[in-house]
Design an enzyme around this catalytic site. Structure first.
Site, mmCIF file in Angstrom:
data_model
loop_
_atom_site.group_PDB
_atom_site.id
_atom_site.type_symbol
_atom_site.label_atom_id
_atom_site.label_comp_id
_atom_site.label_asym_id
_atom_site.label_seq_id
_atom_site.Cartn_x
_atom_site.Cartn_y
_atom_site.Cartn_z
ATOM 1 N N SER A 6 0.840 -1.193 0.000
ATOM 2 C CA SER A 6 0.000 0.000 0.000
ATOM 3 C C SER A 6 0.876 1.244 0.000
ATOM 4 O O SER A 6 1.961 1.261 0.602
ATOM 5 C CB SER A 6 -0.898 0.005 1.239
ATOM 6 O OG SER A 6 -1.481 1.277 1.451
ATOM 7 N N LYS A 18 0.443 -3.521 4.748
ATOM 8 C CA LYS A 18 -0.427 -4.196 3.783
ATOM 9 C C LYS A 18 0.358 -5.115 2.841
ATOM 10 O O LYS A 18 1.471 -4.825 2.428
ATOM 11 C CB LYS A 18 -1.200 -3.180 2.933
ATOM 12 C CG LYS A 18 -2.226 -2.395 3.680
ATOM 13 C CD LYS A 18 -3.366 -3.269 4.182
ATOM 14 C CE LYS A 18 -4.189 -3.851 3.037
ATOM 15 N NZ LYS A 18 -4.852 -2.819 2.222
ATOM 16 N N GLU A 63 -7.095 -10.043 -7.567
ATOM 17 C CA GLU A 63 -8.082 -8.998 -7.825
ATOM 18 C C GLU A 63 -8.135 -8.628 -9.303
ATOM 19 O O GLU A 63 -9.215 -8.397 -9.866
ATOM 20 C CB GLU A 63 -7.766 -7.781 -6.962
ATOM 21 C CG GLU A 63 -7.975 -8.046 -5.478
ATOM 22 C CD GLU A 63 -7.514 -6.895 -4.603
ATOM 23 O OE1 GLU A 63 -7.012 -5.883 -5.155
ATOM 24 O OE2 GLU A 63 -7.646 -7.005 -3.372
#
Length: 475
Positions: free
Chosen positions: A285, A291, A298
């Protein structure tokens, strides 16, 4: 060739003026159909040979024609010759290139007996057949990665789910192989599609064939079409079901990838903690240092929507087109080119993600019996004792209710609690209240028992060998 301009066009003799700039921009397809150039040149070689057999090219002319095509192919390959928007499409661009190398007297003879309609229908089939094998090989890579996961974790139990709720314990290997089965069907669809698509439209002309005595079967054999030439020239130029079917297979593949992706995304959460993704196949992130994001999964979900959209758009384009060829069919290529491109980018990354993830065995096995997932084993144990399943189902449900009231799991019920629920629940019922026993008992074909999963592994491995052989074979 237009008589009043320097442009090389494959039409225009009856027109007093050239196309308006707006029409030329709308009509141009060379910016996306240029990838068909190698197939167009291969078709031109085959066409030159049948022109020679029909007496329309001498032996000397054939040799010069083939030499010119060889030179043109080399120039295309190294970028020395490229199509331009002024060429309109790949066919016109390559005719310009041939005329530049051979002159109009010889170069202009190649167009006899063929149309852009039968040319593009043939080249498109050739292109997709090659890319079907590329995608088939990439699918095999992913399936082998999934098989490797199954082989590396043959006895790891996990909670099987329906409605995303705990249902029954299953082997992790069994779960992973379910995805292999789905991908195998897509690979099989590609092979079956290839058999249906191995028919050459060359020789169909614009729609009615040719009066020049050409041999479409010879062209089909030359270009590697095992099914020969089109039995109906109208169908040869106008049919695009082979494109729609290919788009469906790629869309279905995308959907199947998205189902694996969704599970990886869920399993990778802290709440599940079933798997840990490798750093090389994750991202971070820009603001949250902790993260570790499952971007590949995705993106697979996102691209599945794109693949479905390509199929939907193509079917809408084809809907209600009258026979034979219509210019609407210029819109058939970009969606399927895109589907090829997206899968050929996505599959290697997705395979890398699956091949390198770490399976957290302890967490999976901790949750395998949770959520009263052994309740069905109680019901089936009762059936084996002669209790009607209707009664057994109710008794097992009462066991769950008793557990919920006391905040315990099924194996924590006492003998007295079992007996109070039903006299059929003797202490022997405890023999099925463990995950290994539950797994081993489901040993029928397709079951989750280790013995059944071993059989499945052998079968998918054999199927993969067939798939790999097809994907690697040269057309």
């Amino acid at each position: 060739m237009s008589s009043n301009s320097g442009d090389v066009r494959l039409w225009g003799g009856r027109f007093a003026d050239g196309p308006a700039e707006a029409l030329a921009k709308l009509s141009a397809s060379v910016h996306f159909d240029w990838r068909l150039a190698p197939y167009d040149i291969a078709g031109s070689r085959a066409h030159a040979r049948v022109l020679n057999k029909a007496g329309l090219l001498s032996e000397e002319e054939l040799l010069r024609m083939l030499g010119g095509l060889d030179q043109l192919e080399a120039d295309v390959a190294d970028g020395g010759f490229v199509g331009t928007i002024a060429d309109e499409d790949v066919h016109t661009a390559l005719e310009r290139g041939l005329l530049e190398r051979l002159g109009p007297d010889l170069g202009g003879k190649l167009r006899a007996g063929r149309s852009r309609n039968d040319q593009v229908a043939t080249l498109f089939r050739m292109y997709l057949r090659d890319h079907a094998r590329i995608i088939g090989g990439l699918l095999a890579d992913l399936q082998e990665a999934l098989v490797g996961l199954a082989e590396a974790h043959p006895d790891v139990a996990m909670p099987g789910r329906t409605h995303l709720q705990h249902a029954q314990p299953v082997l992790f290997a069994h779960h992973v192989l379910a995805h292999v089965q789905a991908l195998s069907r897509n690979a099989e669809r590609l092979r079956q599609w290839d058999t249906r698509t191995a028919v050459s439209p060359y020789g169909s002309g614009a729609l009615a064939g040719s009066s020049l005595g050409l041999d479409p079967e010879a062209v089909a054999a030359d270009l590697g079409f095992e099914g020969g030439s089109s039995a109906n020239s109208i169908d040869g130029t106008a049919s695009r079901d082979f494109v729609a079917e290919f788009a469906f297979i790629t869309a279905m593949t995308g959907v199947d990838l998205s189902r694996i992706a969704e599970e990886v995304i869920i399993w990778n959460t802290k709440e599940f903690s079933f798997v840990t993704l490798h750093d090389a196949f994750s991202t971070g992130s820009s603001i949250m240092p902790q993260k570790k994001n499952p971007d590949i999964a995705e993106l697979a979900r996102g691209k599945s929507g794109r693949l479905v959209g390509n199929l939907t758009g193509l079917l809408t384009t084809l809907k209600a087109l009258p026979l034979a060829y219509n210019r609407d069919l210029q819109e058939d290529k970009e969606p399927v080119f895109d589907s090829c491109d997206q899968l050929e980018i996505l599959l290697p990354a997705f395979t890398g993600m699956m091949a390198t993830l770490t399976v957290n065995r302890e967490r999976m096995e901790e949750l395998a019996p949770a959520g009263f997932s052994l309740a069905t084993d109680i019901a089936e144990w009762l059936v084996r004792q002669g209790v009607p399943f209707r009664v057994a189902h109710e008794v097992a449900g009462e066991c769950v209710k008793e557990c919920e009231q006391h905040g315990i799991e099924l194996d924590e019920l006492s003998d007295e609690q079992f007996a109070a629920i039903s006299p059929h629940l003797t202490p022997e019922v405890r023999t099925v209240l463990n995950v290994p026993g539950a797994l081993a008992s489901r040993s029928g074909r397709g079951g989750t028992a280790p013995s059944a999963v071993a059989v499945q592994l052998a079968e998918v491995t054999a199927d993969l060998a067939t798939q790999r052989a097809w994907a690697d074979a040269k057309r």
